[in-house]
Design a protein around this motif. Structure first.
Motif, short mmCIF file in Angstrom:
data_model
loop_
_atom_site.label_atom_id
_atom_site.label_comp_id
_atom_site.label_asym_id
_atom_site.label_seq_id
_atom_site.Cartn_x
_atom_site.Cartn_y
_atom_site.Cartn_z
N GLU A 1 0.84 -1.19 0.00
CA GLU A 1 0.00 0.00 0.00
C GLU A 1 0.88 1.24 0.00
O GLU A 1 1.82 1.33 0.79
CB GLU A 1 -0.83 0.03 1.30
N PRO A 2 0.60 2.21 -0.87
CA PRO A 2 1.38 3.45 -0.78
C PRO A 2 1.14 4.08 0.59
O PRO A 2 0.03 4.04 1.10
CB PRO A 2 0.78 4.32 -1.88
N THR A 3 2.18 4.59 1.18
CA THR A 3 2.02 5.19 2.51
C THR A 3 1.87 6.70 2.36
O THR A 3 2.23 7.28 1.35
CB THR A 3 3.25 4.90 3.39
N SER A 4 1.37 7.31 3.43
CA SER A 4 1.17 8.75 3.37
C SER A 4 2.51 9.46 3.24
O SER A 4 2.59 10.53 2.66
CB SER A 4 0.44 9.22 4.62
N ARG A 5 3.56 8.80 3.77
CA ARG A 5 4.87 9.44 3.73
C ARG A 5 5.40 9.57 2.31
O ARG A 5 6.24 10.39 2.01
CB ARG A 5 5.86 8.63 4.57
N MET A 6 4.85 8.68 1.43
CA MET A 6 5.33 8.70 0.05
C MET A 6 5.19 10.07 -0.60
O MET A 6 6.04 10.52 -1.34
CB MET A 6 4.53 7.71 -0.77
N ALA A 7 4.03 10.68 -0.25
CA ALA A 7 3.74 11.96 -0.89
C ALA A 7 4.84 12.98 -0.55
O ALA A 7 5.16 13.85 -1.34
CB ALA A 7 2.40 12.46 -0.41
N ASP A 8 5.42 12.82 0.65
CA ASP A 8 6.46 13.77 1.06
C ASP A 8 7.84 13.33 0.62
O ASP A 8 8.84 13.92 1.02
CB ASP A 8 6.47 13.89 2.60
N ARG A 9 7.93 12.24 -0.13
CA ARG A 9 9.23 11.70 -0.55
C ARG A 9 10.11 11.47 0.68
O ARG A 9 11.25 11.87 0.74
CB ARG A 9 9.92 12.64 -1.54
N TRP A 10 9.54 10.80 1.64
CA TRP A 10 10.23 10.46 2.89
C TRP A 10 11.39 9.52 2.58
O TRP A 10 11.26 8.65 1.73
CB TRP A 10 9.22 9.76 3.79
N PRO A 11 12.54 9.69 3.26
CA PRO A 11 13.62 8.76 2.94
C PRO A 11 13.28 7.34 3.38
O PRO A 11 13.00 7.11 4.55
CB PRO A 11 14.81 9.29 3.74
N ALA B 1 30.37 6.56 2.35
CA ALA B 1 29.31 7.02 1.45
C ALA B 1 28.02 7.35 2.18
O ALA B 1 27.62 6.65 3.11
CB ALA B 1 29.04 5.93 0.41
N ASP B 2 27.39 8.44 1.76
CA ASP B 2 26.04 8.79 2.22
C ASP B 2 25.11 8.67 1.01
O ASP B 2 25.47 9.08 -0.10
CB ASP B 2 25.99 10.25 2.70
N LEU B 3 23.94 8.11 1.26
CA LEU B 3 22.98 7.99 0.14
C LEU B 3 21.57 7.96 0.73
O LEU B 3 21.33 7.32 1.75
CB LEU B 3 23.24 6.68 -0.61
N THR B 4 20.67 8.68 0.09
CA THR B 4 19.28 8.66 0.54
C THR B 4 18.40 8.28 -0.65
O THR B 4 18.55 8.82 -1.73
CB THR B 4 18.86 10.07 1.04
N VAL B 5 17.50 7.34 -0.40
CA VAL B 5 16.53 6.97 -1.44
C VAL B 5 15.15 7.33 -0.92
O VAL B 5 14.70 6.80 0.11
CB VAL B 5 16.61 5.47 -1.77
N ALA B 6 14.50 8.27 -1.60
CA ALA B 6 13.18 8.72 -1.14
C ALA B 6 12.12 7.68 -1.48
O ALA B 6 12.19 7.04 -2.54
CB ALA B 6 12.83 10.04 -1.81
N GLU B 7 11.16 7.51 -0.58
CA GLU B 7 10.09 6.55 -0.83
C GLU B 7 9.30 6.98 -2.07
O GLU B 7 8.97 8.16 -2.24
CB GLU B 7 9.16 6.44 0.37
N GLU C 1 26.27 3.52 9.06
CA GLU C 1 24.96 3.00 9.46
C GLU C 1 24.06 2.92 8.22
O GLU C 1 24.21 3.71 7.29
CB GLU C 1 24.29 3.96 10.46
N ILE C 2 23.12 1.97 8.27
CA ILE C 2 22.14 1.87 7.19
C ILE C 2 20.75 1.80 7.83
O ILE C 2 20.53 0.99 8.75
CB ILE C 2 22.40 0.62 6.31
N TRP C 3 19.88 2.66 7.39
CA TRP C 3 18.52 2.73 7.92
C TRP C 3 17.54 2.44 6.80
O TRP C 3 17.71 2.91 5.68
CB TRP C 3 18.26 4.12 8.51
N PHE C 4 16.51 1.65 7.15
CA PHE C 4 15.49 1.32 6.15
C PHE C 4 14.12 1.45 6.81
O PHE C 4 13.86 0.81 7.84
CB PHE C 4 15.71 -0.11 5.64
#
Ligand SMILES: Nc1ncnc2c1ncn2[C@@H]1O[C@H](COP(=O)(O)OP(=O)(O)OP(=O)(O)O)[C@@H](O)[C@H]1O
Length: 589
Positions: free
Chosen positions: A330-340, A360-366, A397-400
């Motif tokens: 399900e798309p989450t509400s955070r998607m609309a904000d391009r949450w990491p 390395a730093d890297l962010t992938v927006a939802e 660190e890696i956060w998901f």
């Protein structure tokens, strides 16, 4: 026709009734049943899961000693003590498995031999319990001599049937498929959610229960136990030889092999002048099988019989029937904000003196389709490995999804919704396309593990996903017979079975027929519209610039630029570091 095996089985059950006084053939057969119990059980860890144990007779010895010791102290009949023998063998496997299953390949084989010999030493020296090298003498069977070995015959026959049934049941579950996946590619199995540690330990335990039970009956049959007999290497070699002769990894191979080895051994003993010729025969047979019949009898016969016209396919037509109708999170509400959805913070990975990923730093927006591009050797695949858990980062660190994941095993990351495909496809070649797609374990629940391998809604969903990538008609073909591009699509369908939130695509267009690349982009876009986030490593720059936003450019283990394709296309730093002089000239033109 399918139940043809019932005929010989009925014959074996009736034999002592029809010929009650054929003591010698009955004895040969009961020893064949005993060997079959061991070979079928061994096959669970060493055939299905591919961890070859050369010390498996240790569990027969454990069962024997359990029955012997219990019998001496309590007078309990060894047949009644048999379940206890099985339990002790399983407990032994549980304790040892956690240690020995860390090793793989040759190391595992050697450790299992060492284990067997260590048990012999313990049994010899723990005299208070085992009576040392003097051994344990059990009571003679309680039944009349008129019945000869008939009770042993039925005891081992029933155990053999139970062991075969157990092995067949395992093979039909997702647990069984997971074991085969471990045998073929353990790293890949972990990436699709198979908890390889749990699977291997459980398989090791499953491979000992009936052996332990058989050990109790064998002690009673022999009425005498000593450490050298109970924990000898020849017993283990005979088990391995049986499974290899018949066909390791198949259900019936170890049974056929056990009968062949037992009968051949008997003939060698009778006509060859004693038990030494049996040892010689086993040695020669082992060499011959390894050299000339590596797959074993049953798989070789099956290969002869199989139609030679396997449908090798070109890539044209694949995806033609693709329907974008797939269940995704399900798309989450955070998607609309391009949450990491994914955050990599200061990740570092060194190989000796080489720093492959350098803080390395890297962010992938939802909800995004993020690209990761960069020159060969810049560390992109290594970063993928750090994110999915195939490798441990030295720092960072890696956060998901708001959870720190860098210390979690790969399968737990998969269960959280992290899926990946590989640069070079890593399908399980011995499985069909459909079996490959149903192989993933979307969670760690026992119910999922014990569910049918290819049944119920899982199979329906796998077929739906194969339709989605346009490969329905190849469902029952061996995965290895598909073209490279088709294998990439099967791998994508496989990942989708995990219902991932984020899919890491490692060079999805690499080696793929150009006619498929456009369609592949459509598939990715279709999934993305339904809520799946992508991180794509790809050398096909035009494809990346068309499909992805943002684009992250990696160089020497860290990002040097990040932005929309329009900016990346003309960024002089990027052009210099990656796209080269040709592209610089093009951009300037
Ligand atoms: N297991 C390993 N052991 C030693 N060195 C490694 C290992 N894996 C990768 N490397 C090295 O780390 C560096 C980065 O490799 P990596 O495969 O991550 O680069 P890449 O950007 O994915 O390259 P490509 O685009 O060619 O796939 C390379 O120099 C590679 O040789």
């Amino acid at each position: 026709m399918k139940r043809l095996w019932l005929v010989p089985l009925a014959g074996l059950f009736l034999y002592p009734v029809i010929r009650p006084y054929d003591a010698y053939p009955q004895t040969v057969l009961l020893l064949a049943f005993l060997l079959a119990v061991q070979a079928v059980s061994w096959n669970i860890i060493s055939g299905y899961a591919g961890y070859v144990s050369l010390g498996h007779s240790a569990f027969l010895g454990l069962g024997s000693y359990t029955a012997g010791i219990v019998g001496v102290h309590t007078g309990l009949n060894p047949f009644l003590a048999a379940p206890l023998g099985g339990v002790v063998a399983v407990l032994g496997a549980l304790a040892l498995g956690a240690v020995v299953l860390r090793a793989r390949g040759h190391a595992f084989v050697i450790i299992t031999i060492a284990l067997l010999l260590a048990m012999q030493v313990v049994a010899t020296n723990w005299s208070a319990l085992t009576n040392g090298s003097t051994g344990i003498t059990l009571d003679l069977p309680f039944w009349s001599r008129d019945y000869q070995n008939v009770p042993f015959y039925y005891f081992f026959l029933l155990l053999m049937v139970a062991a075969i049934g157990f092995s067949a049941a395992i093979r039909r579950t997702k647990f069984g498929t997971g074991l085969v996946a471990i045998r073929e590619d353990e790293g890949k199995a972990a990436a699709i959610g198979v908890d390889t540690t749990r699977f291997k330990i459980l398989a090791f335990c499953c491979s000992t229960f009936f052996v332990g039970m058989a050990g109790a009956g064998y002690a009673y049959f022999l009425t005498f136990l000593n450490p050298v007999g109970a924990f000898g290497i020849l017993g283990s070699v005979t088990i391995v030889l049986s499974a290899l002769v018949g066909g390791r990894g198949t259900l019936w191979g170890p049974v056929v092999g056990a009968f062949a080895v037992q009968i051949a051994g008997e003939l060698a003993t009778v006509y060859g002048g004693g038990s030494q010729s049996r040892v010689l025969l086993f040695g020669v047979a082992l060499v011959l099988v390894v050299l000339f019949l590596p797959a074993g009898l049953l798989p070789t016969i099956a290969r002869w019989r199989r139609s030679k016209t396997v449908e090798y396919t070109d890539q044209a037509g694949a995806l033609a029937a693709a329907q974008v109708s797939v269940r995704v999170p399900e798309p989450t509400s955070r998607m609309a904000d391009r949450w990491p959805l994914l955050e990599v913070r200061g990740a570092t990975k060194r190989f000796g003196g080489l720093v492959a990923v350098d803080g390395a730093d890297l962010t992938v927006a939802e909800g995004s389709i993020t690209a990761l591009i960069g020159p060969n050797g810049s560390g992109k695949t290594t970063l993928f490995n750090l994110v999915t858990g195939a490798m441990r980062a030295d720092a960072g660190e890696i956060w998901f999804g708001g959870q720190r994941i860098d210390r979690l095993p790969p399968w737990t990351r998969g269960h959280l919704g992290l899926g990946r495909t590989f640069q070079v496809t890593r399908l399980f070649k011995s499985m069909t396309v459909l079996q490959n797609v149903v192989a993933p374990m979307p969670d760690a629940r026992w119910r999922t593990m014990l569910a049918g391998a290819v049944s119920g809604h899982e199979a329906d969903r796998a077929r739906e996903l194969l339709g989605f990538v346009g490969l329905s008609r190849f469902a029952d073909q061996p995965a290895g017979s598909l073209s490279y591009g088709q294998q990439k699509l099967v791998e994508l369908a496989q990942v989708l079975m995990m219902e991932p939130r984020l899919i890491l695509l490692d060079e999805p267009a690499g080696g793929v027929n150009p006619s498929l690349v456009g369609r592949l982009c459509d598939v990715v876009r279709g999934l993305n519209e339904q809520g799946v986030t992508f991180l794509v490593v790809e050398h096909n720059v035009p494809m990346v610039l068309e499909l992805c936003d943002p684009v992250v450019v990696f160089s020497r283990g860290k990002p040097i630029a990040c932005g929309p394709p329009s900016l990346i296309r003309s960024d002089p730093v990027v052009l210099d570091a990656y796209l080269g002089e040709e592209a610089t000239a093009d951009a300037q033109a």
